[in-house]
Scaffold this motif. Structure first.
Motif, mmCIF file in Angstrom:
data_model
loop_
_atom_site.group_PDB
_atom_site.id
_atom_site.type_symbol
_atom_site.label_atom_id
_atom_site.label_comp_id
_atom_site.label_asym_id
_atom_site.label_seq_id
_atom_site.Cartn_x
_atom_site.Cartn_y
_atom_site.Cartn_z
ATOM 1 N N VAL A 78 0.856 -1.178 0.000
ATOM 2 C CA VAL A 78 0.000 0.000 0.000
ATOM 3 C C VAL A 78 0.902 1.240 0.000
ATOM 4 O O VAL A 78 1.914 1.277 0.680
ATOM 5 N N GLY A 79 0.589 2.222 -0.815
ATOM 6 C CA GLY A 79 1.381 3.453 -0.796
ATOM 7 C C GLY A 79 1.012 4.260 0.443
ATOM 8 O O GLY A 79 -0.134 4.249 0.876
ATOM 9 N N LEU A 80 1.982 4.930 1.031
ATOM 10 C CA LEU A 80 1.697 5.708 2.234
ATOM 11 C C LEU A 80 1.469 7.171 1.862
ATOM 12 O O LEU A 80 2.419 7.905 1.622
ATOM 13 N N SER A 81 0.221 7.567 1.790
ATOM 14 C CA SER A 81 -0.100 8.987 1.631
ATOM 15 C C SER A 81 0.304 9.689 2.931
ATOM 16 O O SER A 81 0.526 9.035 3.957
ATOM 17 N N ASP A 82 0.370 11.015 2.920
ATOM 18 C CA ASP A 82 0.721 11.734 4.156
ATOM 19 C C ASP A 82 -0.236 11.397 5.305
ATOM 20 O O ASP A 82 0.214 11.116 6.414
ATOM 21 N N PRO A 83 -1.560 11.416 5.081
ATOM 22 C CA PRO A 83 -2.460 11.078 6.190
ATOM 23 C C PRO A 83 -2.272 9.648 6.685
ATOM 24 O O PRO A 83 -2.366 9.385 7.887
ATOM 25 N N LEU A 84 -1.989 8.723 5.765
ATOM 26 C CA LEU A 84 -1.818 7.330 6.197
ATOM 27 C C LEU A 84 -0.519 7.176 6.987
ATOM 28 O O LEU A 84 -0.472 6.454 7.986
ATOM 29 N N TYR A 85 0.535 7.877 6.556
ATOM 30 C CA TYR A 85 1.802 7.832 7.307
ATOM 31 C C TYR A 85 1.593 8.436 8.695
ATOM 32 O O TYR A 85 2.073 7.901 9.696
ATOM 33 N N GLN A 86 0.855 9.525 8.753
ATOM 34 C CA GLN A 86 0.557 10.147 10.046
ATOM 35 C C GLN A 86 -0.221 9.186 10.943
ATOM 36 O O GLN A 86 0.024 9.089 12.141
ATOM 37 N N TYR A 87 -1.151 8.458 10.322
ATOM 38 C CA TYR A 87 -1.923 7.458 11.074
ATOM 39 C C TYR A 87 -0.993 6.401 11.666
ATOM 40 O O TYR A 87 -1.090 6.027 12.838
ATOM 41 N N LEU A 88 -0.060 5.921 10.831
ATOM 42 C CA LEU A 88 0.907 4.907 11.272
ATOM 43 C C LEU A 88 1.708 5.432 12.471
ATOM 44 O O LEU A 88 1.882 4.735 13.473
ATOM 45 N N LEU A 89 2.174 6.683 12.352
ATOM 46 C CA LEU A 89 2.965 7.264 13.460
ATOM 47 C C LEU A 89 2.116 7.358 14.725
ATOM 48 O O LEU A 89 2.532 6.933 15.806
ATOM 49 N N THR A 90 0.923 7.923 14.587
ATOM 50 C CA THR A 90 0.067 8.165 15.746
ATOM 51 C C THR A 90 -0.370 6.868 16.408
ATOM 52 O O THR A 90 -0.486 6.792 17.625
#
Ligand code: SAM
Ligand code: CA
Length: 221
Positions: free
Chosen positions: A6-18
């Motif tokens: 899955v490509g990590l869009s900015d919101p998805l990357y932020q979700y992963l971090l959070t």
């Protein structure tokens, strides 16, 4: 290609971090202090640090060699996951960046687990082998000058015990490994090592698309 990551869009990357990263206050402070430096982009990401700490625990590693320390984030993340009597040999050539590293290792209470070796890493690895350390390490992290990656890989294979794990950073190299318009020495070196490890029967491997790509290579018995 429906089966790619899955490509990590900015919101998805932020979700992963959070939702998955538990960066300790000291690691966060080191990231913050490093962000003011020109080389800040060289620091590993928090989720990668956490993944590597997990690998240290998963493998039960007691002795680690790191090639490429910078301001010490990856070494600190791994050292915190070592047992009290664990050891990490940290190789770098830069006294200023590693002075920052040492300051944080001391504050974190793990300076006794980390031995900094200043000098060209190939020389340090040769010295370790010459002093009888072949087969005595459990885990290696390679993250220094890319054109020397193949030499680091071969030295680390010798230093590791059978069942030891090598981690190699930046193996996707910002996508340049898959872009034929790039033929600079770093890109060529990383491409060559990826292809070599794919075919290397001395190891089992997996290229994990975390951050800039992390190659895992497990040394066979
Ligand atoms: N792992 C670090 C982190 O988590 O912040 C980042 C390492 S940075 C990408 C690469 C480091 O390799 C730099 O600190 C640089 O001084 C070091 N380096 C470059 N050439 C080297 C060499 N020949 N031997 C040892 N270290 C070297
Ligand atoms: Ca890196």
């Amino acid at each position: 290609m429906a089966n790619k990551s899955v490509g990590l869009s900015d919101p998805l990357y932020q979700y992963l971090l959070t939702n998955s990263v538990r960066e300790s206050p000291l690691l966060a402070e080191l990231r913050e202090e490093t962000s003011a430096l020109p080389g800040a982009g060289m620091q590993i990401t928090p989720e990668q640090g956490q993944f590597m700490a997990l690998l240290v625990r998963l493998t039960g590693a007691r002795r680690i060699v790191e090639i490429g320390v910078f301001t010490g984030y990856s070494a600190l993340a791994m050292a915190l996951a070592l047992p009290e009597d664990g050891q990490l040999v940290a190789c770098d050539i830069d006294p200023d960046w590693t002075a920052i590293a040492q300051r944080y290792w001391t504050r974190a209470g793990v300076a006794n687990r980390i031995e900094l070796r200043l000098g060209p890493a190939l020389q340090t690895l040769d010295a370790l082998l010459a002093s009888g350390e072949a087969g005595h390490f459990d885990l290696a992290f390679i993250d220094a000058d890319k054109t020397a990656y193949d030499g680091y890989y071969e030295h680390c294979l010798e230093l590791l015990r059978p069942g030891g794990l090598i981690l190699i950073d930046n193996v996707l190299w910002g996508g340049r490994v898959a872009d034929a318009t790039h033929s600079d020495p770093d890109t060529i070196a990383i491409r060559a090592l990826n292809a070599k490890i794919r075919d290397d029967q001395r190891v089992s491997c997996s290229l994990v698309p975390i951050a800039d790509g992390l190659m895992l290579a497990l040394k066979h018995a």
